[in-house]
Scaffold this motif. Structure first.
Motif, PDB file in Angstrom:
ATOM      1  N   LEU A 146       8.094   0.635 -14.376  1.00 52.21           N
ATOM      2  CA  LEU A 146       9.046   1.021 -13.341  1.00 52.21           C
ATOM      3  C   LEU A 146       8.529   0.470 -12.014  1.00 52.21           C
ATOM      4  CD1 LEU A 146       9.668   4.765 -14.273  1.00 52.21           C
ATOM      5  CD2 LEU A 146      11.241   2.849 -14.585  1.00 52.21           C
ATOM      6  N   ASP A 147       9.109  -0.632 -11.561  1.00 55.80           N
ATOM      7  CA  ASP A 147       8.745  -1.190 -10.256  1.00 55.80           C
ATOM      8  C   ASP A 147       9.219  -0.210  -9.191  1.00 55.80           C
ATOM      9  OD1 ASP A 147       8.461  -2.608  -7.895  1.00 55.80           O
ATOM     10  OD2 ASP A 147       9.230  -4.476  -8.735  1.00 55.80           O
ATOM     11  N   LEU A 148       8.317   0.215  -8.339  1.00 58.72           N
ATOM     12  CA  LEU A 148       8.613   1.273  -7.373  1.00 58.72           C
ATOM     13  C   LEU A 148       9.048   0.761  -5.999  1.00 58.72           C
ATOM     14  CD1 LEU A 148       5.636   3.605  -8.300  1.00 58.72           C
ATOM     15  CD2 LEU A 148       8.042   3.840  -8.970  1.00 58.72           C
ATOM     16  N   ARG A 149       9.219  -0.538  -5.841  1.00 53.57           N
ATOM     17  CA  ARG A 149       9.589  -1.099  -4.536  1.00 53.57           C
ATOM     18  C   ARG A 149      10.840  -0.439  -3.952  1.00 53.57           C
ATOM     19  NH1 ARG A 149       8.590  -4.538  -0.891  1.00 53.57           N
ATOM     20  NH2 ARG A 149       6.818  -5.417  -1.962  1.00 53.57           N
ATOM     21  N   CYS A 150      11.821  -0.145  -4.765  1.00 57.22           N
ATOM     22  CA  CYS A 150      13.099   0.374  -4.253  1.00 57.22           C
ATOM     23  C   CYS A 150      13.232   1.889  -4.343  1.00 57.22           C
ATOM     24  CB  CYS A 150      14.263  -0.310  -4.964  1.00 57.22           C
ATOM     25  SG  CYS A 150      14.375  -2.051  -4.539  1.00 57.22           S
ATOM     26  N   LEU A 151      12.170   2.576  -4.726  1.00 58.16           N
ATOM     27  CA  LEU A 151      12.197   4.039  -4.704  1.00 58.16           C
ATOM     28  C   LEU A 151      11.591   4.480  -3.377  1.00 58.16           C
ATOM     29  CD1 LEU A 151      12.761   6.743  -6.106  1.00 58.16           C
ATOM     30  CD2 LEU A 151      10.451   6.632  -7.044  1.00 58.16           C
ATOM     31  N   GLU A 183      12.083 -15.990  -6.528  1.00 60.38           N
ATOM     32  CA  GLU A 183      11.241 -15.459  -5.465  1.00 60.38           C
ATOM     33  C   GLU A 183      10.735 -14.069  -5.842  1.00 60.38           C
ATOM     34  OE1 GLU A 183      10.144 -17.017  -2.643  1.00 60.38           O
ATOM     35  OE2 GLU A 183      11.079 -18.756  -3.583  1.00 60.38           O
ATOM     36  N   ARG A 184       9.474 -13.803  -5.554  1.00 60.58           N
ATOM     37  CA  ARG A 184       8.854 -12.523  -5.904  1.00 60.58           C
ATOM     38  C   ARG A 184       8.031 -11.996  -4.744  1.00 60.58           C
ATOM     39  NH1 ARG A 184       9.402 -11.044 -11.083  1.00 60.58           N
ATOM     40  NH2 ARG A 184      10.143 -12.591 -12.532  1.00 60.58           N
ATOM     41  N   LEU A 185       7.901 -10.669  -4.715  1.00 61.62           N
ATOM     42  CA  LEU A 185       7.081  -9.985  -3.724  1.00 61.62           C
ATOM     43  C   LEU A 185       6.063  -9.115  -4.441  1.00 61.62           C
ATOM     44  CD1 LEU A 185       9.729  -8.622  -1.189  1.00 61.62           C
ATOM     45  CD2 LEU A 185       8.078 -10.426  -0.788  1.00 61.62           C
ATOM     46  N   PRO A 186       4.859  -8.974  -3.901  1.00 70.44           N
ATOM     47  CA  PRO A 186       3.894  -8.066  -4.514  1.00 70.44           C
ATOM     48  C   PRO A 186       4.411  -6.627  -4.431  1.00 70.44           C
ATOM     49  CG  PRO A 186       2.981  -9.079  -2.524  1.00 70.44           C
ATOM     50  CD  PRO A 186       4.346  -9.628  -2.721  1.00 70.44           C
ATOM     51  N   SER A 187       4.168  -5.873  -5.490  1.00 72.48           N
ATOM     52  CA  SER A 187       4.646  -4.496  -5.558  1.00 72.48           C
ATOM     53  C   SER A 187       3.704  -3.696  -6.448  1.00 72.48           C
ATOM     54  CB  SER A 187       6.076  -4.474  -6.107  1.00 72.48           C
ATOM     55  OG  SER A 187       6.647  -3.194  -5.984  1.00 72.48           O
ATOM     56  N   ALA A 188       4.114  -2.482  -6.766  1.00 77.61           N
ATOM     57  CA  ALA A 188       3.364  -1.627  -7.685  1.00 77.61           C
ATOM     58  C   ALA A 188       4.344  -0.989  -8.645  1.00 77.61           C
ATOM     59  CB  ALA A 188       2.599  -0.557  -6.915  1.00 77.61           C
ATOM     60  N   ALA A 189       3.897  -0.785  -9.863  1.00 79.02           N
ATOM     61  CA  ALA A 189       4.746  -0.207 -10.898  1.00 79.02           C
ATOM     62  C   ALA A 189       4.066   0.996 -11.528  1.00 79.02           C
ATOM     63  CB  ALA A 189       5.057  -1.236 -11.982  1.00 79.02           C
ATOM     64  N   LEU A 190       4.885   1.943 -11.917  1.00 83.41           N
ATOM     65  CA  LEU A 190       4.449   3.047 -12.755  1.00 83.41           C
ATOM     66  C   LEU A 190       4.571   2.527 -14.180  1.00 83.41           C
ATOM     67  CD1 LEU A 190       3.588   5.993 -12.418  1.00 83.41           C
ATOM     68  CD2 LEU A 190       5.972   6.622 -12.624  1.00 83.41           C
ATOM     69  N   VAL A 191       3.476   2.496 -14.916  1.00 79.36           N
ATOM     70  CA  VAL A 191       3.456   1.879 -16.245  1.00 79.36           C
ATOM     71  C   VAL A 191       3.164   2.959 -17.287  1.00 79.36           C
ATOM     72  CG1 VAL A 191       2.371   0.132 -17.705  1.00 79.36           C
ATOM     73  CG2 VAL A 191       2.686  -0.304 -15.251  1.00 79.36           C
ATOM     74  N   ILE A 192       4.026   3.016 -18.298  1.00 81.19           N
ATOM     75  CA  ILE A 192       3.889   3.989 -19.388  1.00 81.19           C
ATOM     76  C   ILE A 192       3.517   3.227 -20.656  1.00 81.19           C
ATOM     77  CG2 ILE A 192       5.115   5.647 -20.837  1.00 81.19           C
ATOM     78  CD1 ILE A 192       6.889   6.230 -18.356  1.00 81.19           C
ATOM     79  N   ARG A 193       2.357   3.585 -21.222  1.00 85.01           N
ATOM     80  CA  ARG A 193       1.885   2.957 -22.463  1.00 85.01           C
ATOM     81  C   ARG A 193       1.836   3.997 -23.570  1.00 85.01           C
ATOM     82  NH1 ARG A 193      -0.695  -0.160 -18.865  1.00 85.01           N
ATOM     83  NH2 ARG A 193      -0.514  -2.386 -19.242  1.00 85.01           N
ATOM     84  N   LYS A 234       0.834  -1.211   0.000  1.00 86.44           N
ATOM     85  CA  LYS A 234       0.000   0.000   0.000  1.00 86.44           C
ATOM     86  C   LYS A 234       0.865   1.256   0.000  1.00 86.44           C
ATOM     87  CE  LYS A 234      -0.945  -0.005   4.987  1.00 86.44           C
ATOM     88  NZ  LYS A 234      -0.113   0.981   5.509  1.00 86.44           N
ATOM     89  N   ASP A 235       2.024   1.213   0.655  1.00 90.92           N
ATOM     90  CA  ASP A 235       2.936   2.361   0.645  1.00 90.92           C
ATOM     91  C   ASP A 235       3.533   2.572  -0.744  1.00 90.92           C
ATOM     92  OD1 ASP A 235       2.392   2.517   3.332  1.00 90.92           O
ATOM     93  OD2 ASP A 235       4.397   1.881   3.989  1.00 90.92           O
ATOM     94  N   ILE A 236       3.830   1.467  -1.416  1.00 96.38           N
ATOM     95  CA  ILE A 236       4.405   1.547  -2.765  1.00 96.38           C
ATOM     96  C   ILE A 236       3.357   2.096  -3.738  1.00 96.38           C
ATOM     97  CG2 ILE A 236       5.514   0.243  -4.627  1.00 96.38           C
ATOM     98  CD1 ILE A 236       6.359  -1.802  -2.413  1.00 96.38           C
ATOM     99  N   GLU A 237       2.123   1.632  -3.614  1.00 97.17           N
ATOM    100  CA  GLU A 237       1.037   2.125  -4.461  1.00 97.17           C
ATOM    101  C   GLU A 237       0.791   3.615  -4.232  1.00 97.17           C
ATOM    102  OE1 GLU A 237      -2.274  -0.403  -3.553  1.00 97.17           O
ATOM    103  OE2 GLU A 237      -1.413  -2.100  -4.641  1.00 97.17           O
TER     104      GLU A 237
END
Length: 133
Positions: free
Chosen positions: A111-116, A66-76, A26-29
């Protein structure tokens, strides 16, 4: 590093990798939603931006899948054949003073935002003005 584990209540605060791995989705979103208007303004009529769920790949070596749920900024891009524009977008982000690494999938740049982290948010937004594609 081992001394840090003696204080488990402050461990995530003191170890950046653990802090990023344990970040609530939720913080990443929320970060993505704050970045969305800046990204859309940059794109103009070239395309659309959105925040979408994704899975962050967290390991290599012993844990390559291994994967974790995250959120990405997506440009189309709005182009019917977006391939060249997507490559230009990817290259432009990598050329920023602080390079930003994303990935292309399904005719979109992600752009996966987990590490920003929030502390780097304003620097990220400032850099957007330097993008040329």
């Amino acid at each position: 590093t081992l001394r840090l584990y003696r204080d488990p209540d402050r461990l995530a605060e003191r170890l950046p990798t653990l802090r990023l791995l344990t970040r609530p989705c939720k913080d990443i979103e929320a970060l993505g939603k704050r970045l969305l208007p800046h990204t859309q303004a940059l794109l103009g009529e070239l395309g659309t931006a959105s925040v979408e769920t994704c899975s962050s790949q967290i390991g290599s070596g012993a844990l390559p899948v291994e994967r974790l749920p995250s959120a990405a900024l997506v440009i189309r891009p709005s182009a019917k054949k977006p391939g060249k524009l997507l490559l230009a977008i990817e290259a432009a982000f990598r050329k920023l003073p602080t390079p930003v690494i994303g990935y292309i999938r399904d005719d979109a740049y992600h752009l996966d935002l987990r590490c920003l982290e929030a502390k780097d948010e304003s620097r990220f937004v400032t850099q957007l003005a330097q993008l040329r594609f």
